[in-house]
Write an enzyme that holds these catalytic residues in place. Structure first.
Site, PDB file in Angstrom:
ATOM      1  N   VAL A  37       0.830  -1.195   0.000  1.00 48.23           N
ATOM      2  CA  VAL A  37       0.000   0.000   0.000  1.00 48.23           C
ATOM      3  C   VAL A  37       0.869   1.252   0.000  1.00 48.23           C
ATOM      4  O   VAL A  37       0.586   2.238  -0.674  1.00 48.23           O
ATOM      5  CB  VAL A  37      -0.935  -0.003   1.224  1.00 48.23           C
ATOM      6  N   ALA A  38       1.975   1.194   0.741  1.00 47.00           N
ATOM      7  CA  ALA A  38       2.862   2.355   0.825  1.00 47.00           C
ATOM      8  C   ALA A  38       3.502   2.638  -0.521  1.00 47.00           C
ATOM      9  O   ALA A  38       3.716   3.791  -0.895  1.00 47.00           O
ATOM     10  CB  ALA A  38       3.942   2.107   1.876  1.00 47.00           C
ATOM     11  N   ILE A  48       2.592   1.802  -3.778  1.00 43.67           N
ATOM     12  CA  ILE A  48       1.896   2.054  -5.044  1.00 43.67           C
ATOM     13  C   ILE A  48       1.304   3.471  -5.077  1.00 43.67           C
ATOM     14  O   ILE A  48       0.556   3.858  -4.186  1.00 43.67           O
ATOM     15  CB  ILE A  48       0.788   1.003  -5.253  1.00 43.67           C
ATOM     16  N   GLU A  70      -1.227   5.388  -5.850  1.00 42.66           N
ATOM     17  CA  GLU A  70      -2.605   5.173  -6.309  1.00 42.66           C
ATOM     18  C   GLU A  70      -3.196   6.353  -7.072  1.00 42.66           C
ATOM     19  O   GLU A  70      -3.856   6.198  -8.089  1.00 42.66           O
ATOM     20  CB  GLU A  70      -3.522   4.866  -5.113  1.00 42.66           C
ATOM     21  N   ASP A  92       0.595  32.245 -39.936  1.00 42.60           N
ATOM     22  CA  ASP A  92       0.081  32.977 -41.098  1.00 42.60           C
ATOM     23  C   ASP A  92       0.132  34.454 -40.784  1.00 42.60           C
ATOM     24  O   ASP A  92       0.112  34.830 -39.614  1.00 42.60           O
ATOM     25  CB  ASP A  92      -1.395  32.619 -41.311  1.00 42.60           C
ATOM     26  N   ASN A  97      -2.770   7.814   1.689  1.00 45.89           N
ATOM     27  CA  ASN A  97      -2.536   7.844   0.244  1.00 45.89           C
ATOM     28  C   ASN A  97      -3.740   8.271  -0.559  1.00 45.89           C
ATOM     29  O   ASN A  97      -3.642   9.037  -1.500  1.00 45.89           O
ATOM     30  CB  ASN A  97      -2.131   6.450  -0.250  1.00 45.89           C
ATOM     31  N   ASP A 112      -3.759  12.723   1.095  1.00 38.92           N
ATOM     32  CA  ASP A 112      -2.799  13.219   0.112  1.00 38.92           C
ATOM     33  C   ASP A 112      -3.415  13.724  -1.167  1.00 38.92           C
ATOM     34  O   ASP A 112      -2.855  14.548  -1.860  1.00 38.92           O
ATOM     35  CB  ASP A 112      -1.853  12.080  -0.308  1.00 38.92           C
TER      36      ASP A 112
HETATM   37  P1  ATP Z   1      -1.695  34.235 -45.129  1.00 37.69           P
HETATM   38  O1  ATP Z   1      -1.165  32.910 -45.530  1.00 37.69           O
HETATM   39  O2  ATP Z   1      -0.792  35.054 -44.304  1.00 37.69           O
HETATM   40  O3  ATP Z   1      -3.093  34.196 -44.616  1.00 37.69           O
HETATM   41  P2  ATP Z   1      -2.631  35.472 -47.474  1.00 37.69           P
HETATM   42  O4  ATP Z   1      -3.994  35.456 -46.957  1.00 37.69           O
HETATM   43  O5  ATP Z   1      -2.113  36.749 -47.996  1.00 37.69           O
HETATM   44  O6  ATP Z   1      -1.590  35.022 -46.480  1.00 37.69           O
HETATM   45  P3  ATP Z   1      -3.504  33.893 -49.634  1.00 37.69           P
HETATM   46  O7  ATP Z   1      -4.896  34.015 -49.136  1.00 37.69           O
HETATM   47  O8  ATP Z   1      -3.009  32.613 -50.145  1.00 37.69           O
HETATM   48  O9  ATP Z   1      -2.483  34.351 -48.565  1.00 37.69           O
HETATM   49  O10 ATP Z   1      -3.345  35.020 -50.743  1.00 37.69           O
HETATM   50  C1  ATP Z   1      -2.196  35.104 -51.517  1.00 37.69           C
HETATM   51  C2  ATP Z   1      -2.373  36.148 -52.582  1.00 37.69           C
HETATM   52  O11 ATP Z   1      -3.456  35.785 -53.408  1.00 37.69           O
HETATM   53  C3  ATP Z   1      -2.695  37.526 -52.045  1.00 37.69           C
HETATM   54  O12 ATP Z   1      -1.548  38.272 -51.832  1.00 37.69           O
HETATM   55  C4  ATP Z   1      -3.532  38.123 -53.148  1.00 37.69           C
HETATM   56  O13 ATP Z   1      -2.703  38.737 -54.102  1.00 37.69           O
HETATM   57  C5  ATP Z   1      -4.195  36.928 -53.789  1.00 37.69           C
HETATM   58  N1  ATP Z   1      -5.566  36.791 -53.282  1.00 37.69           N
HETATM   59  C6  ATP Z   1      -5.971  36.719 -52.019  1.00 37.69           C
HETATM   60  N2  ATP Z   1      -7.288  36.581 -51.913  1.00 37.69           N
HETATM   61  C7  ATP Z   1      -7.749  36.545 -53.187  1.00 37.69           C
HETATM   62  C8  ATP Z   1      -9.043  36.413 -53.770  1.00 37.69           C
HETATM   63  N3  ATP Z   1     -10.137  36.269 -53.027  1.00 37.69           N
HETATM   64  N4  ATP Z   1      -9.126  36.433 -55.111  1.00 37.69           N
HETATM   65  C9  ATP Z   1      -8.040  36.552 -55.867  1.00 37.69           C
HETATM   66  N5  ATP Z   1      -6.810  36.695 -55.388  1.00 37.69           N
HETATM   67  C10 ATP Z   1      -6.646  36.693 -54.071  1.00 37.69           C
END
Ligand code: ATP
Length: 861
Positions: free
Chosen positions: A279-280, A282, A284, A326, A698, A702
């Site tokens: 008992v001491a 394990i 638990e 991102d 235990n 505890d």
């Molecule tokens: P992150 O990865 O930081 O979110 P982001 O949003 O800029 O970056 P994407 O959304 O892939 O990355 O966009 C990349 C590029 O695509 C942009 O810089 C823009 O020029 C173009 N883009 C973004 N949105 C659109 C859209 N709705 N239609 C057409 N082109 C777009």
């Protein structure tokens, strides 16, 4: 069957309208009548099963056996206590497991997908659970189809149905009626979308035809019982530790019994000693406490905007040393505003726009027609980039007049989007996207309504202007168009006529700069990964202190040119990756990991799932993230904010730290107990504590302090430390030395109290005193275990009131067991004299005092 009926028939049968959707009142009525659109869980564990799961463990078996043998050896009180303890422990276990399960269920609700529906002629977002039959829903790439639907519009729509059919290639969907054949396989029902399958490309609209358990997936039972809770690596290690200790104990006990019997001792005495030792030894409470602390930590994280999908990521978070984030929306606010535009070969301020020539007219059309967002004064639905364009275009939106005939959706590889619209019976394609990609497709430019050759001079002027915009942190987006002669044969994305471009501001989030600073201090490097232009990314990166020099940036196209080894070498010096596609993200994570980093990666897009899965901690965006990437993630940020990642790391480190304290505390206590018993066996003293005393300490006295240590106040300095090395043992060498020392001192004071009274008074009195000293010294020591280096007075005696209450409660319970006569017979105890109470308290303080004094060594360092 739905696949063989026309949309008109289905609309009639389901009382819906594909243009306006259901009315809200009708939808809520249906929801009430038919229930939520969810798959009900498999049958819950029955109470008997719950109890059995608690009891099904070696220790409990040993205890039950002990209880039975004690009874037959004429110690009924002993066996009653043992059974009470077993029942108490199982009850606490069931309550806590239930709590943990509930919090996991709450998590599931939080991360359940959303659906875009048309109701009362408005497009709104609702929880998928609130969908009803007859709802009109809109689907785009990355979305999990939330119910079974019949499509009435499909634009290049591709669906991954592998969950249902096993087919790994996406199926292309269409709206064609299929002949009424019941036996037609699911995979061939091209006009139906099934719940839980994933849209991988394109766009579509459909009518919900069945929900919840009536869907195809709802009928497949095997899908349901997948709510198994996985164990974290730490829990697995602890389970193994527990098992090993258990087995070792049993072996030692058997040896002690055999030797004792050979020496001619009475069976009962020997059995008694062996059980005491078992008992001491394990630990638990260990696994239960870790499970509870993790569950509580997860709940705390939800309040701080991080939903933990995989429990093990709480542990991994503490060792993360690289955060790949991102840009758009995570480091920036994702509220775009057009502030500059370029047209007719010149740049202008966005406030000065006048729609006064044909080029400008087409420029605005390309912005609004090639656009999936919608916005009115009170509502904005869609991508912030596209909303910004609509706002810039103001009242010039003609989407209802000039119908979209065809489209090629935006994807982050092409970085382009194209639509074909019917403008007074002439088809035009409008393309928008990243300037570098779009300009390559243009050979003409429209200037003041005239189409002219796109000369090198003009091209350079455009590129230079884009560079200028990017240098001032603007996100650029360019526009082009052309007339389409043959809808089926023409390529919509070549020989385009350049129209213009816009520069949008998306300011960094205010709190992010400080978070990046904190990350830096705590040994975590932040890397920005973006699809945006290199200069835009660098301008923002510089503002946030992610990069100091443009040489720290790398383009996606540069990654492609490097071998794996070259990338591994170069990656150390890169803090910004620009113009990357999702495949690059995978390469980046792989390279970072292969040089020994623990990497977290954020994602939101359809194709981000592989990089999220590959990262040590995959983080999905809760607001902008697609269902697919949420499904692949370990953590979801409900506010998409970079700061939340840092907060989660801090939480993760603290949770881990606190778990460590609980474990050290419990192991110290166990060691103290083992030594107490072992030393007495060695010197042939009578045993100072009976099994029920040890069991009581235990499992009851505890466990509360251990739990309170698990939820201890957070260490303010935790983000001044470097990340924990992933492969490092939970308990360091110095921890082990301290643990042994503390355990040893607890053993010594307990035996001392026992021996001095045993000779002077009697066995039961001496055992009572040892019972008090052992329990009190553990309770007091818990205070010192709160910090490895800081003195208790520095962190504050009362800064963890839960621990104070646990100690007080423990002390009161012990006093009751000793002072109240009716408990005496049960626990085989006897009241102590006032003098001995004082001596017991003084003895019990010794381990605490020594542990505090020892901090002088670690503290100085
Ligand atoms: P992150 O990865 O930081 O979110 P982001 O949003 O800029 O970056 P994407 O959304 O892939 O990355 O966009 C990349 C590029 O695509 C942009 O810089 C823009 O020029 C173009 N883009 C973004 N949105 C659109 C859209 N709705 N239609 C057409 N082109 C777009």
């Amino acid at each position: 069957m739905w696949h063989s009926k026309s949309i008109e028939d289905i609309s009639k049968t389901l009382n819906t309208n594909i243009k306006t959707g259901l009315s809200n009142s009708c939808a809520s009525k249906l929801l009430n009548e038919n229930g939520k659109n969810e798959l009900t869980e498999g049958s819950k564990r029955s109470l008997i099963k719950l109890i059995f799961d608690q009891i099904n463990n070696i220790l409990v078996y040993i205890l039950i056996l002990t209880g039975i043998i004690s009874f037959f050896l004429g110690e009924p009180e002993e066996s009653i206590i043992i059974f009470i303890v077993i029942i108490l422990n199982a009850t606490i276990g069931i309550i806590q497991e239930n709590k943990a399960e509930k919090s996991l269920e709450a998590l599931k609700n939080l991360s359940s997908p959303k659906a875009i529906v048309k109701r009362d002629n408005k497009i709104i977002e609702i929880s998928s659970k609130d969908l009803v039959v007859g709802d009109i829903i809109i689907l785009d790439a990355g979305r999990i189809i939330p119910a079974d639907i019949r499509f009435f519009e499909c634009v290049n729509l591709k669906v991954d149905e592998s969950a249902l059919t096993g087919e790994s290639l996406p199926t292309e969907k269409n709206t064609n009626i299929i002949s009424n054949n019941e036996s037609i396989p699911i995979a061939d029902r091209k006009n139906i979308g099934y719940m839980s399958t994933i849209v991988t490309y394109g766009r579509g609209e459909g009518i919900v035809v069945s929900t919840g358990m009536n869907t195809k997936i709802g009928k497949i039972a095997s899908f349901l019982n997948n709510s198994k809770n996985e164990l974290t690596p730490l829990q697995k290690k602890l389970n193994i530790l527990g098992k090993n200790i258990g087995i070792l104990t049993i072996i030692i006990c058997i040896i002690i019994m055999i030797v004792g019997l050979i020496q001619g001792n009475k069976l009962f005495d020997i059995f008694f000693i062996a059980i005491s030792l078992a008992v001491a030894a394990i630990p638990e409470g260990l696994s239960t406490i870790v499970a509870i602390v993790l569950a509580l930590g997860v709940q705390k994280m939800i309040k701080k905007n991080a939903i933990i999908r995989k429990l093990s990521s709480v542990e991994t978070l503490g060792s993360v040393n690289i955060i790949c984030s991102d840009k758009t929306g995570t480091l920036t606010v994702n509220k775009m505003t057009v502030i500059e535009y370029f047209i007719n070969n010149s740049k202008f301020d966005a406030r000065e726009f006048k729609n006064d020539d044909n080029t400008k007219k087409l420029f605005i059309r390309s912005m609004t027609l090639c656009n999936d967002a919608s916005y009115s004064n009170d509502e904005e639905v869609g991508d912030p980039t596209e909303i910004a364009l609509l706002k810039f275009a103001g009242k010039n939106i003609e989407n209802d007049t000039f119908k979209r005939i065809r489209e090629i959706p935006f994807d982050s590889d092409r970085k382009l989007m194209t639509t074909v619209n019917n403008i007074h019976d002439i088809f035009y394609s409008f393309t928008k996207g990243a300037l570098d990609n779009l300009l390559n497709l243009c050979d003409k430019i429209s200037i003041k309504g005239e189409i002219v050759e796109l000369t090198d001079d003009i091209r350079n002027n455009i590129l230079n202007t884009a560079e200028e915009m990017a240098n001032s942190a603007l996100r650029t987006l360019a526009f082009a168009y052309k007339e389409i002669i043959n809808l089926t044969k023409d390529n919509y994305e070549n020989n385009l006529i350049f129209l213009g471009m816009v520069g949008m501001i998306d300011p960094p989030r205010k709190e992010v700069k400080q978070s990046i600073e904190i990350a830096k201090r705590s040994g975590i490097k932040t890397i920005m990964i973006t699809g945006d232009h290199k200069n835009t990314a660098f301008a923002i990166g510089k503002e946030l202190n992610i990069a100091n020099d443009i040489s720290e940036t790398m383009l996606g196209s540069e990654i492609d040119k490097l071998t794996d080894d070259e990338l591994n070498n170069k990656i150390k010096n890169v803090t910004i990756f620009a113009r990357v596609s999702p495949e690059h993200k995978v390469k980046i994570v792989r390279a970072l990991k292969s040089v020994g980093n623990i990497v977290s990666m954020t994602g939101d897009g359809v194709n981000d799932a592989p990089s999220l899965k590959m990262a040590d901690v995959g983080i999905a965006m809760g607001i902008t993230g697609t269902d697919v990437c949420k499904n692949a993630s370990d953590i979801i940020l409900t506010d998409d904010n970079f700061k939340t990642i840092i907060t989660a790391v801090e939480e993760g480190r603290n949770i881990f730290n606190n778990i460590k304290k609980s474990i050290i505390f419990l192991l110290t206590c166990n060691l103290g107990e083992i030594l107490t018993i072992f030393i007495s066996i060695l010197f042939k003293f009578p045993v100072p504590l009976s099994p029920i005393h040890l069991l009581w300490i235990n499992l009851i006295t505890d466990s509360l302090p251990a739990l309170s240590l698990g939820v201890d106040t957070y260490d303010k300095n935790i983000m001044n430390n470097k990340p924990r090395k992933g492969n490092k043992n939970l308990i360091s060498k110095s921890n082990i030395i301290k643990l042994i020392l503390n355990g040893f001192i607890i053993g010594i004071v307990s035996i001392t109290s026992f021996l001095t009274r045993y000779k002077k008074v009697n066995l039961i009195y001496a055992q009572s005193m040892a019972f008090i000293v052992l329990s009190f010294s553990q309770l007091f020591l818990s205070l010192s275990i709160r910090s490895e280096k800081e003195y208790l007075f520095k962190i504050g005696l009362f800064s963890n009131m839960k621990l104070i209450y646990s100690i007080l409660l423990g002390v009161i319970i012990q006093i009751i067991l000793i002072k109240i006569p009716s408990f005496n017979s049960f626990f085989n105890t006897q009241n102590l004299s006032t003098n001995d109470w004082i001596i017991s308290i003084i003895l019990s303080l010794i381990p605490f005092i020594i542990s505090e004094l020892l901090k002088a060594f670690t503290h100085k360092k």
